[in-house]
Design an enzyme around this catalytic site. Structure first.
Site, PDB file in Angstrom:
ATOM      1  N   SER A 117      -2.114  17.193  -9.910  1.00 28.48           N
ATOM      2  CA  SER A 117      -3.397  16.500  -9.862  1.00 28.48           C
ATOM      3  C   SER A 117      -4.458  17.267 -10.631  1.00 28.48           C
ATOM      4  O   SER A 117      -5.544  16.744 -10.871  1.00 28.48           O
ATOM      5  CB  SER A 117      -3.838  16.296  -8.415  1.00 28.48           C
ATOM      6  OG  SER A 117      -3.770  17.497  -7.702  1.00 28.48           O
ATOM      7  N   GLU A 150      -1.858   8.335 -14.391  1.00 23.76           N
ATOM      8  CA  GLU A 150      -2.483   9.007 -15.530  1.00 23.76           C
ATOM      9  C   GLU A 150      -1.365   9.683 -16.328  1.00 23.76           C
ATOM     10  O   GLU A 150      -0.606  10.472 -15.763  1.00 23.76           O
ATOM     11  CB  GLU A 150      -3.484  10.058 -15.046  1.00 23.76           C
ATOM     12  CG  GLU A 150      -4.718   9.460 -14.392  1.00 23.76           C
ATOM     13  CD  GLU A 150      -5.657  10.504 -13.799  1.00 23.76           C
ATOM     14  OE1 GLU A 150      -6.876  10.282 -13.823  1.00 23.76           O
ATOM     15  OE2 GLU A 150      -5.178  11.543 -13.296  1.00 23.76           O
ATOM     16  N   ASN A 188      -9.602  12.493 -10.635  1.00 16.98           N
ATOM     17  CA  ASN A 188     -10.045  13.606  -9.795  1.00 16.98           C
ATOM     18  C   ASN A 188     -11.336  14.241 -10.287  1.00 16.98           C
ATOM     19  O   ASN A 188     -12.058  14.862  -9.510  1.00 16.98           O
ATOM     20  CB  ASN A 188      -8.938  14.649  -9.642  1.00 16.98           C
ATOM     21  CG  ASN A 188      -7.916  14.204  -8.599  1.00 16.98           C
ATOM     22  OD1 ASN A 188      -8.234  13.369  -7.743  1.00 16.98           O
ATOM     23  ND2 ASN A 188      -6.712  14.728  -8.658  1.00 16.98           N
TER      24      ASN A 188
HETATM   25  N1  3HC Z   1       5.171  -2.046   1.997  1.00 17.35           N
HETATM   26  C1  3HC Z   1       4.635  -2.858   1.074  1.00 17.35           C
HETATM   27  N2  3HC Z   1       3.332  -3.160   1.000  1.00 17.35           N
HETATM   28  C2  3HC Z   1       2.544  -2.620   1.923  1.00 17.35           C
HETATM   29  C3  3HC Z   1       3.024  -1.759   2.922  1.00 17.35           C
HETATM   30  C4  3HC Z   1       4.412  -1.474   2.941  1.00 17.35           C
HETATM   31  N3  3HC Z   1       4.970  -0.710   3.864  1.00 17.35           N
HETATM   32  N4  3HC Z   1       1.983  -1.346   3.687  1.00 17.35           N
HETATM   33  C5  3HC Z   1       0.897  -1.934   3.183  1.00 17.35           C
HETATM   34  N5  3HC Z   1       1.222  -2.711   2.133  1.00 17.35           N
HETATM   35  C6  3HC Z   1       0.332  -3.546   1.323  1.00 17.35           C
HETATM   36  C7  3HC Z   1      -0.348  -4.560   2.213  1.00 17.35           C
HETATM   37  O1  3HC Z   1       0.437  -5.716   2.407  1.00 17.35           O
HETATM   38  C8  3HC Z   1      -1.611  -4.864   1.447  1.00 17.35           C
HETATM   39  O2  3HC Z   1      -1.338  -5.712   0.361  1.00 17.35           O
HETATM   40  P1  3HC Z   1      -2.320  -6.921  -0.026  1.00 17.35           P
HETATM   41  O3  3HC Z   1      -3.612  -6.269  -0.424  1.00 17.35           O
HETATM   42  O4  3HC Z   1      -1.630  -7.588  -1.163  1.00 17.35           O
HETATM   43  O5  3HC Z   1      -2.448  -7.728   1.208  1.00 17.35           O
HETATM   44  C9  3HC Z   1      -1.969  -3.486   0.865  1.00 17.35           C
HETATM   45  O6  3HC Z   1      -0.730  -2.761   0.820  1.00 17.35           O
HETATM   46  C10 3HC Z   1      -2.957  -2.744   1.738  1.00 17.35           C
HETATM   47  O7  3HC Z   1      -2.382  -2.577   3.015  1.00 17.35           O
HETATM   48  P2  3HC Z   1      -3.186  -2.646   4.391  1.00 17.35           P
HETATM   49  O8  3HC Z   1      -3.994  -3.879   4.400  1.00 17.35           O
HETATM   50  O9  3HC Z   1      -2.322  -2.442   5.553  1.00 17.35           O
HETATM   51  O10 3HC Z   1      -3.935  -1.346   4.391  1.00 17.35           O
HETATM   52  P3  3HC Z   1      -5.439  -1.112   4.149  1.00 17.35           P
HETATM   53  O11 3HC Z   1      -6.163  -2.299   3.750  1.00 17.35           O
HETATM   54  O12 3HC Z   1      -5.846  -0.324   5.335  1.00 17.35           O
HETATM   55  O13 3HC Z   1      -5.340  -0.164   2.864  1.00 17.35           O
HETATM   56  C11 3HC Z   1      -4.943   1.725   1.595  1.00 17.35           C
HETATM   57  C12 3HC Z   1      -4.649   1.031   2.889  1.00 17.35           C
HETATM   58  C13 3HC Z   1      -4.252   0.998   0.446  1.00 17.35           C
HETATM   59  C14 3HC Z   1      -4.393   3.126   1.681  1.00 17.35           C
HETATM   60  C15 3HC Z   1      -6.493   1.690   1.369  1.00 17.35           C
HETATM   61  O14 3HC Z   1      -7.138   2.228   2.486  1.00 17.35           O
HETATM   62  C16 3HC Z   1      -6.917   2.428   0.146  1.00 17.35           C
HETATM   63  O15 3HC Z   1      -6.824   1.938  -0.961  1.00 17.35           O
HETATM   64  N6  3HC Z   1      -7.413   3.670   0.355  1.00 17.35           N
HETATM   65  C17 3HC Z   1      -7.822   4.518  -0.727  1.00 17.35           C
HETATM   66  C18 3HC Z   1      -6.617   5.247  -1.250  1.00 17.35           C
HETATM   67  C19 3HC Z   1      -6.969   6.103  -2.427  1.00 17.35           C
HETATM   68  O16 3HC Z   1      -8.102   6.250  -2.835  1.00 17.35           O
HETATM   69  N7  3HC Z   1      -5.941   6.755  -2.979  1.00 17.35           N
HETATM   70  C20 3HC Z   1      -6.074   7.662  -4.075  1.00 17.35           C
HETATM   71  C21 3HC Z   1      -6.218   9.026  -3.527  1.00 17.35           C
HETATM   72  S1  3HC Z   1      -6.460  10.211  -4.784  1.00 17.35           S
HETATM   73  C22 3HC Z   1      -4.920  10.724  -5.164  1.00 17.35           C
HETATM   74  O17 3HC Z   1      -3.935  10.299  -4.638  1.00 17.35           O
HETATM   75  C23 3HC Z   1      -4.834  11.719  -6.251  1.00 17.35           C
HETATM   76  C24 3HC Z   1      -4.560  13.100  -5.776  1.00 17.35           C
HETATM   77  O18 3HC Z   1      -4.323  13.887  -6.891  1.00 17.35           O
HETATM   78  C25 3HC Z   1      -5.679  13.710  -4.965  1.00 17.35           C
END
Ligand code: 3HC
Length: 283
Positions: A117, A150, A188
């Site tokens: 990252s 990325e 990031n």
């Molecule tokens: N299998 C398939 N699909 C699934 C699933 C599973 N087990 N679980 C959830 N999903 C799907 C859902 O069906 C939904 O799809 P839809 O939008 O088409 O209906 C979607 O995923 C979202 O699921 P939920 O509604 O249950 O969950 P939330 O709405 O609570 O969202 C989240 C969860 C996607 C994690 C959301 O909170 C989010 O986007 N959070 C921000 C995450 C983020 O910013 N990540 C980046 C972090 S930075 C990083 O990783 C870089 C590192 O270097 C630091």
């Protein structure tokens, strides 16, 4: 590309391995011991089962993962892979050790990718035989949902390797963007100062973790508040990225608040350790 290797079956590695197998690649995931490997494979299984219940994952996709995904505790298992993606802990020396091993093992035309990252791809490439075949492929958590990858060009990375890595990301259903090898790349560089500011607010008593989260979810429509997100990506990972950026740029916005460092020292790394700003033992 036909065969994909993934080194590390933690938060990121398990998601990458899952998406690779689900999209038809023969995939082998490697972990240091059976216990961690079992935990990672169980998280893949769990994700697929929950996805099926929600109607998001089909039986064919579950079958593809069952058929295409194998695992090992021996790094030798990736020796005939066309691409190997490293997703071990954010630690430069550890990653260098992994790449040195991989470099002696894989074919000369195999692509070596790091899911770092924030660590320099060019620096990691100093330990491999063919630095031109080394690239960054930075996925986002949760890997099966987050579309972005990325694709990071080290100083020696060739156009052909960049193009092949991009194609590979597209074949996993991802949206790739390309970035130069600058600390923390694109996401990031924006995200880390925001997360550090959220911790400063808690540290300075301006708002509770809950209120900081509420503010950004209900005030700005973010899917998760910054404190929840910190626990989600890991306080240790965030601190490491901040330290790398501060060391490189010397700008106060990248300096870690004391509270974040203390929490990491205390082992409060977020969800992965059962406790961060929030507790996950009871949840
Ligand atoms: N299998 C398939 N699909 C699934 C699933 C599973 N087990 N679980 C959830 N999903 C799907 C859902 O069906 C939904 O799809 P839809 O939008 O088409 O209906 C979607 O995923 C979202 O699921 P939920 O509604 O249950 O969950 P939330 O709405 O609570 O969202 C989240 C969860 C996607 C994690 C959301 O909170 C989010 O986007 N959070 C921000 C995450 C983020 O910013 N990540 C980046 C972090 S930075 C990083 O990783 C870089 C590192 O270097 C630091």
């Amino acid at each position: 590309m036909k065969k994909v290797g993934v080194i590390g079956c933690g938060l990121m590695g398990s998601g990458i391995a899952q998406m690779s197998a689900l999209n038809g690649y023969t995939t082998v995931v490697v972990e240091v011991n059976e216990e961690i490997l079992k935990k990672g494979l169980a998280s893949i299984q769990d994700w697929l089962e929950k996805g099926k219940k929600r109607g998001k994952v089909t039986d064919e996709q579950i079958e593809a993962v069952r058929k295409n995904l194998s695992s090992s505790t021996q790094v030798n298992a990736v020796k005939d892979c066309d691409i190997v993606i490293e997703a071990v802990t954010e630690n430069t020396e550890l990653k260098k050790k992994v790449f040195k091993q991989l470099s002696d093992l894989v074919r000369d035309d195999a692509i070596l990718a790091t899911n770092t990252s924030s660590i320099s791809v060019t620096e990691l490439a100093t330990v491999v035989k063919n630095p031109e075949r080394m690239v960054g492929m930075h996925f986002f958590n949760p890997v099966p949902i987050m579309k972005l990858v990325e694709i990071i060009r080290g100083l020696a990375t060739t156009d052909a390797v960049m193009a092949a890595s991009r194609e590979f990301a597209l074949s996993l259903g991802k949206e790739p963007i390309t970035c130069p090898d600058t600390p923390a790349f694109v996401v990031n560089k924006l995200l880390i100062p925001y997360l550090l500011d959220a911790v400063r607010m808690v540290q300075d008593g301006i708002a509770t973790p809950e209120d900081v989260d509420k503010a950004m979810v209900h005030g700005c429509g973010y899917p998760m508040g910054p404190i929840t997100l910190l626990d989600y990506v890991g306080l240790d990972t965030t601190l490491h990225a901040a330290d790398v950026m501060y060391a490189e740029f010397r700008e106060p916005k990248y300096a870690s608040p004391v509270l974040l460092r203390r929490m990491v020292q205390a082992g409060r790394w977020g969800r992965k350790s059962g406790r961060g700003f929030y507790s996950y033992e009871k949840r």
